[in-house]
Design an enzyme around this catalytic site. Structure first.
Site, PDB file in Angstrom:
ATOM      1  N   ASP A 180     -22.265  18.553  -0.214  1.00 59.57           N
ATOM      2  CA  ASP A 180     -23.067  17.623   0.577  1.00 59.57           C
ATOM      3  C   ASP A 180     -22.303  17.344   1.869  1.00 59.57           C
ATOM      4  O   ASP A 180     -21.336  16.595   1.890  1.00 59.57           O
ATOM      5  CB  ASP A 180     -23.280  16.335  -0.214  1.00 59.57           C
ATOM      6  CG  ASP A 180     -24.059  15.267   0.552  1.00 59.57           C
ATOM      7  OD1 ASP A 180     -24.390  15.501   1.734  1.00 59.57           O
ATOM      8  OD2 ASP A 180     -24.306  14.198  -0.029  1.00 59.57           O
ATOM      9  N   LYS A 220     -27.508  12.106  10.762  1.00 61.09           N
ATOM     10  CA  LYS A 220     -26.172  11.677  11.167  1.00 61.09           C
ATOM     11  C   LYS A 220     -25.658  12.516  12.341  1.00 61.09           C
ATOM     12  O   LYS A 220     -25.382  11.996  13.403  1.00 61.09           O
ATOM     13  CB  LYS A 220     -25.222  11.746   9.972  1.00 61.09           C
ATOM     14  CG  LYS A 220     -25.695  10.872   8.802  1.00 61.09           C
ATOM     15  CD  LYS A 220     -24.807  11.007   7.585  1.00 61.09           C
ATOM     16  CE  LYS A 220     -25.401  10.270   6.391  1.00 61.09           C
ATOM     17  NZ  LYS A 220     -25.447   8.812   6.576  1.00 61.09           N
ATOM     18  N   TRP A 244     -21.732   8.490  -2.903  1.00 61.95           N
ATOM     19  CA  TRP A 244     -22.727   9.564  -2.878  1.00 61.95           C
ATOM     20  C   TRP A 244     -22.448  10.602  -3.953  1.00 61.95           C
ATOM     21  O   TRP A 244     -23.386  11.148  -4.551  1.00 61.95           O
ATOM     22  CB  TRP A 244     -22.801  10.192  -1.486  1.00 61.95           C
ATOM     23  CG  TRP A 244     -23.326   9.213  -0.497  1.00 61.95           C
ATOM     24  CD1 TRP A 244     -22.658   8.614   0.536  1.00 61.95           C
ATOM     25  CD2 TRP A 244     -24.651   8.645  -0.470  1.00 61.95           C
ATOM     26  NE1 TRP A 244     -23.477   7.725   1.201  1.00 61.95           N
ATOM     27  CE2 TRP A 244     -24.699   7.723   0.608  1.00 61.95           C
ATOM     28  CE3 TRP A 244     -25.790   8.831  -1.252  1.00 61.95           C
ATOM     29  CZ2 TRP A 244     -25.849   6.990   0.910  1.00 61.95           C
ATOM     30  CZ3 TRP A 244     -26.939   8.097  -0.952  1.00 61.95           C
ATOM     31  CH2 TRP A 244     -26.954   7.198   0.130  1.00 61.95           C
TER      32      TRP A 244
END
Length: 359
Positions: A171, A195, A102
């Protein structure tokens, strides 16, 4: 049909109590005669939901008045572009720490907008660890430092932050609300909801107010952090039902005792699973023990020819979505806030039985 233990990395399991409450309010929210999905986003009813979500999140994370809480659309991947588009204005570059898939994707998108200085990378170590912060090549004249403290695919997590005067942009898609953090150490936090917060469709952004001034008037209005803040995240119709469910998750988390209480549970869950993996000659975890994720636990079978059988039998046992990401293979158990300890115990019991039969 009985519910299974869902180890998906996202969209992930939601607390059963939240799902039941949403079910009970599906046709008629608090006597309004309509579902949240049907009501106007500018109605008093939805405005109260939005205000509640912001207030609960602010309490859970102890967010000061120096920050704006935004609910935006497009997924965290859209933020990979939206962040440099907003925050690089007036600067020549941005710094990025590369610790996994990511981070790498964020770097790729940022390069479309500015010069990117990759201050450190663990790519040569197959993203199994985190670079030594003392060796980072930081440029203190850059716009910000971006990092991803938990890499969902690789299962790498870190809690300390580099020493820098740069605004830190993080993030936190996989870790938000799972552990205590000091929001004041960040310039901006963003997290996809699917999530630890709710269903896919909304991204939480917590932006320090002084950074809002960097948003250029040339930006599309729905991309401007300053414009989003000025319009209370409602430049256009926001993802109303996703925000409503996020508020229910925040309410559930408060009832558990808040972030501090859920962190203790998460520590116990992760320790139980890692302890079992480490005690086994059949399973292994590829991550540096100092940087193992509490949320995403990858593991490898000694004989990868058994992978397909492991997945099939685990699904038959009510343990779903344990296959590792397609880019790395193996297995991965995502044990976010909504995964109870009973689910982790069930997984360990299955893994032990599978090893006894096939090891």
């Amino acid at each position: 049909m009985s519910r299974v233990y869902n180890f998906c990395s996202g969209p992930a399991a939601l607390p059963e109590a939240v799902l039941k409450k949403a079910q009970s309010e599906m046709l008629d929210w608090h006597g309004a005669g309509v579902s949240v999905m049907e009501m106007s986003h500018r109605s008093d009813e939805f405005m109260s939901i939005l205000a509640s979500a912001k207030a609960r999140l602010s309490r859970l994370l102890n967010v000061s008045d120096d920050y704006e809480i935004l609910f935006v659309q497009g997924g965290a991947s859209t933020l990979f572009s939206q962040i440099p588009a907003n925050l690089v204005n007036g600067f020549d570059s941005a710094c990025y720490l590369d610790t996994g898939a990511w981070s790498s994707k964020a770097i790729k998108e940022a390069k479309r907008y500015t010069k990117v200085n990759v201050v450190g990378s663990s790519k040569e170590q197959n993203y199994s660890t985190v670079p030594d912060f003392s060796s980072l090549n930081l440029d203190e004249s850059a716009a910000y430092l971006h990092l991803c403290p938990n890499e969902t695919i690789g299962g790498v997590e870190f809690s300390d932050l580099p020493e820098t005067q740069l605004p830190i942009v993080a993030d936190l898609s996989s870790t938000i609300l799972s552990r205590k953090i000091d929001v004041s150490k960040y310039g901006m936090i963003y997290a996809g909801a699917q999530k630890n917060v709710g269903p896919a469709g909304v991204v939480i952004c917590i932006v320090r107010k002084d950074l809002l001034a960097r948003s250029s008037d040339d930006l599309p209005s729905v991309w401007s952090f300053a414009n989003l803040a000025a319009n209370d995240s409602m430049i256009n119709t926001p993802p109303t039902f996703a925000i409503y469910l996020a508020d229910l998750v925040f309410e559930w988390l408060e009832a558990q005792g808040g972030v501090e209480a859920i962190e203790e549970i998460n520590i116990r869950k992760a320790k139980a699973l890692y302890d079992f993996i480490d005690s086994s000659a059949f399973y292994s975890n590829p991550v540096d023990p100092a940087f193992r994720s509490r949320m995403n636990v990858p593991f490898i079978l000694a004989d990868d020819s058994l992978d397909a059988l492991f997945i099939r039998e685990s699904e038959e046992a009510g343990l779903r979505t344990l296959a590792g990401h397609r880019s790395v293979g193996g297995m991965r158990a995502s044990i976010y806030n909504a995964m109870p300890m009973e689910g982790v115990v069930a997984l360990i019991d299955f893994m032990r039985d599978f090893e006894e039969r096939h090891g």
